[in-house]
Design a protein around this motif. Structure first.
Motif, PDB file in Angstrom:
ATOM      1  N   CYS A  28     -59.275 -91.648  71.058  1.00 31.42           N
ATOM      2  CA  CYS A  28     -59.381 -92.565  69.911  1.00 31.42           C
ATOM      3  C   CYS A  28     -58.527 -93.818  70.134  1.00 31.42           C
TER       4      CYS A  28
ATOM      5  N   GLN B 143     -64.645 -96.638  67.360  1.00 29.34           N
ATOM      6  CA  GLN B 143     -64.598 -95.933  68.644  1.00 29.34           C
ATOM      7  C   GLN B 143     -65.931 -96.087  69.388  1.00 29.34           C
TER       8      GLN B 143
ATOM      9  N   HIS C  77     -58.642 -84.516  63.143  1.00 30.67           N
ATOM     10  CA  HIS C  77     -59.274 -85.799  63.467  1.00 30.67           C
ATOM     11  C   HIS C  77     -60.779 -85.737  63.198  1.00 30.67           C
TER      12      HIS C  77
ATOM     13  N   LEU D  38     -61.896 -86.206  71.548  1.00 25.79           N
ATOM     14  CA  LEU D  38     -62.111 -87.263  70.547  1.00 25.79           C
ATOM     15  C   LEU D  38     -60.766 -87.815  70.068  1.00 25.79           C
ATOM     16  N   GLU D  39     -59.845 -86.886  69.869  1.00 28.08           N
ATOM     17  CA  GLU D  39     -58.525 -87.266  69.358  1.00 28.08           C
ATOM     18  C   GLU D  39     -57.757 -88.093  70.403  1.00 28.08           C
TER      19      GLU D  39
ATOM     20  N   VAL E 299     -62.882 -95.442  61.662  1.00 19.47           N
ATOM     21  CA  VAL E 299     -62.390 -94.945  62.960  1.00 19.47           C
ATOM     22  C   VAL E 299     -63.549 -94.628  63.905  1.00 19.47           C
ATOM     23  N   ALA E 300     -64.515 -93.849  63.427  1.00 23.20           N
ATOM     24  CA  ALA E 300     -65.613 -93.439  64.316  1.00 23.20           C
ATOM     25  C   ALA E 300     -66.451 -94.644  64.779  1.00 23.20           C
TER      26      ALA E 300
END
Lengths: 380, 479
Positions: free
Chosen positions: A63, A26, B6, A59-60, A22-23
């Motif tokens: 995303c 992104q 998250h 961040l959430e 995920v990171a």
């Protein structure tokens, strides 16, 4: 031994892939957009609890994977569980309700218990008094929550003998009346109108607002009250209406934030009518010099500034009064923000004889910025 | 930082796992330093200045434990132990109970016509109840010579700030194990020497995935029912029972999920920890319930409170008194409020009744499934008090539960919010999973190929659900 370990290794690899992709993905998205990495915010300033919360939520929200997954997941939850998300509640027969409005009705509430941002009584009474000093009268018109008028479309049992669903609102209105505030009780207006056989729906099924028919009923009732009270006299401008049907999805349905869910429904068809000046043939327009000023929220915006335009409460009020009015609209801010606008532009009340103040029922508790006292600057 | 957030899942955990396992296994001290830093980052994420409190508590307890172990006189050891406990409880009291005490004092002052004191506004440091109890158990064990003092401040700081257990336990002890519980190696030994096996790591992964799915898919789902019912002005009898059951399920799936995730995370870093839950709603009595629910707390209370008070060795009356004291304090530990004290008294009372009539339970004459059901319902009644905002609120909900009445006013709309298809499915699922015997802690021990797709699908579903719904913190953070 190696064979016995394999399910565990497989699981660990899948887990690592799921949390570790995920990171970086992104970062790639941000790099391709030419943005600096959002996570780098962490090192740009000395962290405080609030900064860290903000960073976490941005961040959430930003995303990309989350943005892609969210609507599909919401669609699946709606189809399988009939779950309309955090902001909407699914009623009966394809009706949707705005969740905070439902919570307002379900939960106990007392204006005395929630003083953090002012008091509804003090705010309304002081506004009335400020206007009175300028020779202006105030008509308060709370717009009922959809669930207050159509409770049976939300829960079958609410149509029974459980009593009215808006007891707190009734208490507040009664207290305001005792304080000498002139109230236009739309709850009563709709209740009476609903008793007529074959009456149309006065609220929109997918929306939190009134329907064109409900809006026209309110406008007619407001005009009638202003004229009956003798605060203004009927004007001579002739208006006529012309059909302007509109088709679109309602705001509550859109709050589910899943186009896939919207596509499960037909857009709502609304038999709107636009108000036209007979003499000039032009669509209705506000007049800053009118003796009547209307304040309110999105209930005033719908059909008036939204499509079809010049077909909302303000235009229809003018039609029934026989003269143009002026209006100040603040979406979701009819409790305090709209009066703050007025306080910043006191010229708006110059020459006025009556102010009609509309706010949605749930704002009694959840009004943006609460119910602050906002003094009007002294008259010249 | 919450395990289900998250930032934890997609930033903190992958980076930490990568750094930790990139360090050579023989450099255990370096790995411990990394865990220490991670613990402080994890804790400081909530509010950076809280790390100063954590550090202060750690240094003070470590220093006093050196004094206790230093071989001074018995009186000196006792004084140092008392000093450490007093310090821990004073800090806990200041941050957790000062406002409660002050508001009660103000009520008394108002009754006597006096002026009320200004209420202190103190930020509640999340996890303080847990790490305070860890520190107390450590100094007491050192005093009792059951545990050697920590080899170094680093070791002790690692123990206190071990991030999987920092915010909501389990309350693993430093140098001893719970003799009556399921054994796991002593934490101190694991700090000095631990093996990082692939099987332990993958079991940790499995436990974490399972716990995460329980939290997001079950606990957060039924939480919406409980929240709606407890917030309603005048729910009907059926609504109140539905809400109370939803809260029972929420609390269990939320807290047991946290414990599983914590134990799972520990395993990923080579630390073992005994189970904290063992199908508690299958208990057939209150005594049985407390052997299954939050086991690390109940065993802590037994070893550091009940037994020092005399336990059951000083006659029946004293045993009953000790049980009541322990459970009143257990209630108070959960929160500074009268509802928690009454909840503790409810459990204490039933334990006394069970002792008075002879074990296993007052309702022992019932067949086993009905004994379980009766215990579950009595526990649920306790949870109503636990969940309520104050005693009047608890009384209101309990009255509705036991005096049949329909929903009134706006609460009639509650049915549209709680009896949705999704909530009915979730509640049924929770009921089945609550009363079935297989526990995740055991199931992950013998994980085969068949279990992999189950875990992956559950975890993926939970991740996608997390993206689609608003964040809900773990319930036990507030305690």
């Amino acid at each position: 031994m190696a064979a016995r370990c394999s399910p565990g290794i497989c699981l660990s690899v899948i887990f690592a892939a799921m949390i570790a992709l995920v990171a970086p993905s992104q970062l790639v998205v941000e790099w391709r957009r030419g943005d600096s990495p959002q996570i780098a915010e962490l090192f740009r300033r000395r962290p405080t609890g609030a900064d860290l919360r903000n960073l976490e939520s941005s961040l959430e929200n930003a995303c990309r994977i989350g943005q892609l997954v969210r609507p599909w997941m919401q669609w699946a939850r709606f189809v399988i569980f009939e779950d309309a998300g955090d902001n909407a509640v699914l009623g009966r027969g394809g009706w949707f309700f705005y969740r905070p409005a439902v919570e307002y009705l379900v939960e106990p509430w007392s204006p005395e218990g929630e003083q953090a941002q002012g008091n509804v009584f003090d705010a309304i009474v002081s506004f009335r008094d400020d206007l009175a000093k300028r020779g202006i009268r105030l008509l308060v018109m709370p717009a009922p929550n959809k669930a207050s008028v159509y409770s049976e479309m939300l829960a079958r049992r609410a149509g029974g003998e459980g009593g009215p669903v808006n007891t707190a609102t009734r208490d507040v209105l009664a207290r305001l009346r005792r304080a000498g505030i002139e109230i236009l009780d739309l709850f009563e207006v709709y209740e009476r109108a609903k008793r007529t056989a074959g009456s149309p729906a006065y609220y929109l099924a997918q929306d939190s607002h009134w329907s064109p028919e409900g809006m026209e009923l309110a406008a007619e009732a407001a005009a009638k009250r202003l004229l009956e009270l003798g605060w203004v006299e009927k004007g001579s401008t002739k208006y006529q209406t012309r059909p302007a049907p509109v088709q679109r999805y309602g705001d509550v349905l859109r709050m589910i934030r899943a186009p896939q869910v919207e596509r499960l429904f037909e857009p709502q068809r609304m038999n709107c009518t636009q108000v036209v000046d007979v003499e000039t043939g032009r669509l209705y327009a506000d007049d800053a010099n009118s003796p009547v000023l209307v304040l309110g929220d999105s209930f005033l915006r719908i059909f008036e500034r939204d499509a079809p335009g010049s077909g909302g409460f303000v235009a229809h009020l003018a039609r029934h009064l026989g003269f143009s009015v002026s209006s100040v609209v603040s979406d979701g801010g009819a409790s305090t923000l709209v009066r703050q606008q007025l306080a910043r532009r006191p010229a708006l009340v110059k020459g006025k004889r009556a102010v009609v103040w509309e706010f949605v029922e749930r704002d009694l508790r959840f009004g943006t910025e609460g119910w602050q006292q906002v003094p009007l600057p002294p008259a010249d | 930082m919450a395990f289900s957030s998250h930032v934890f899942l997609f930033y903190f955990l992958p980076v930490l796992l990568a750094l930790y396992h990139a360090l050579p296994a023989r450099r255990l001290a370096a790995r411990n330093v990394l865990l220490l830093i991670a613990g402080y980052v994890f804790y400081g994420w909530i509010c950076p200045w809280l790390t100063a409190l954590l550090l202060g508590m750690t240094v003070a307890n470590y220093a006093l434990s050196r004094v206790i172990a230093g071989g001074c006189t018995r009186g000196g050891r006792l004084a140092a132990t008392a000093g450490a406990i007093a310090l821990d409880l004073a800090v806990l009291g200041l941050f957790k109970y000062a406002a409660f005490l002050e508001s009660n004092l103000n009520s008394l002052l108002r009754l006597s016509g006096g002026d009320a004191l200004p209420i202190l506004r103190i930020v509640f440091p999340v996890g303080i109840s847990f790490y305070t109890f860890k520190a107390v158990s450590y100094v007491v064990d050192v005093y009792r010579d059951r545990s050697p003092p920590a080899r170094s401040l680093l070791d002790f700081a690692c123990y206190v700030s071990f991030f999987p257990q920092l915010l909501s336990g389990p309350i693993q002890r430093y140098g001893t194990i719970d003799a009556k519980g399921e054994t796991a190696p002593v934490f101190a030994d694991q700090l000095a020497h631990r093996e990082h096996t692939r099987s332990a790591f993958s079991r940790g992964v499995a436990l974490f995935m399972l716990g995460f799915a329980k939290k997001i898919l079950l606990a957060d789902g039924v939480a919406r029912v409980a929240d709606a019912v407890f917030a309603a002005a005048s729910p009907g009898t059926m609504d109140a029972w539905f809400g109370a059951l939803a809260y029972s399920f929420q609390l269990y799936f939320d807290f047991s999920a946290y414990s599983e995730m914590a134990i799972g995370l520990g395993l990923m870093f080579g630390f073992e920890c005994a189970r904290n839950f063992d199908a508690p709603y299958r208990a057939e009595s209150f005594g049985d319930f407390w052997r299954r629910w939050h086991i690390s707390l109940s065993s802590w209370l037994r070893d550091y409170l009940y037994i020092p008070l005399g336990g059951s060795r000083s006659g029946k009356g004293r045993t009953y008194l000790n049980l009541m004291i322990v459970f009143l304090l257990c209630g108070l530990w959960h929160g500074a409020g009268w509802t928690f004290i009454v909840w503790g008294a409810w459990h204490g009372l039933w334990l006394v009744v069970e002792r008075f009539f002879g074990r296993p339970a007052l309702h022992a004459f019932l067949p086993a499934p009905l004994r379980t059901l009766a215990t579950f319902l009595l526990v649920t009644i306790g949870w109503v008090v636990f969940r309520a905002t104050d005693l009047a609120d608890a009384g209101r909900i309990l009255a509705v539960m036991f005096i049949p009445q329909p929903a009134r006013g706006g609460s009639a709309l509650l049915s549209a919010v709680i009896y949705t298809r999704g909530h009915l499915i979730l509640m049924a699922l929770c009921a089945v999973l609550t009363f079935q015997p297989v526990q995740g802690y055991d199931w992950t021990r013998r994980l085969g190929w068949a279990g992999i797709p189950v875990l992956v699908v559950l975890f993926a579903l939970a991740l996608m659900t997390m993206f689609a719904q608003s964040f809900r913190s773990f319930l036990y953070f507030q305690f």
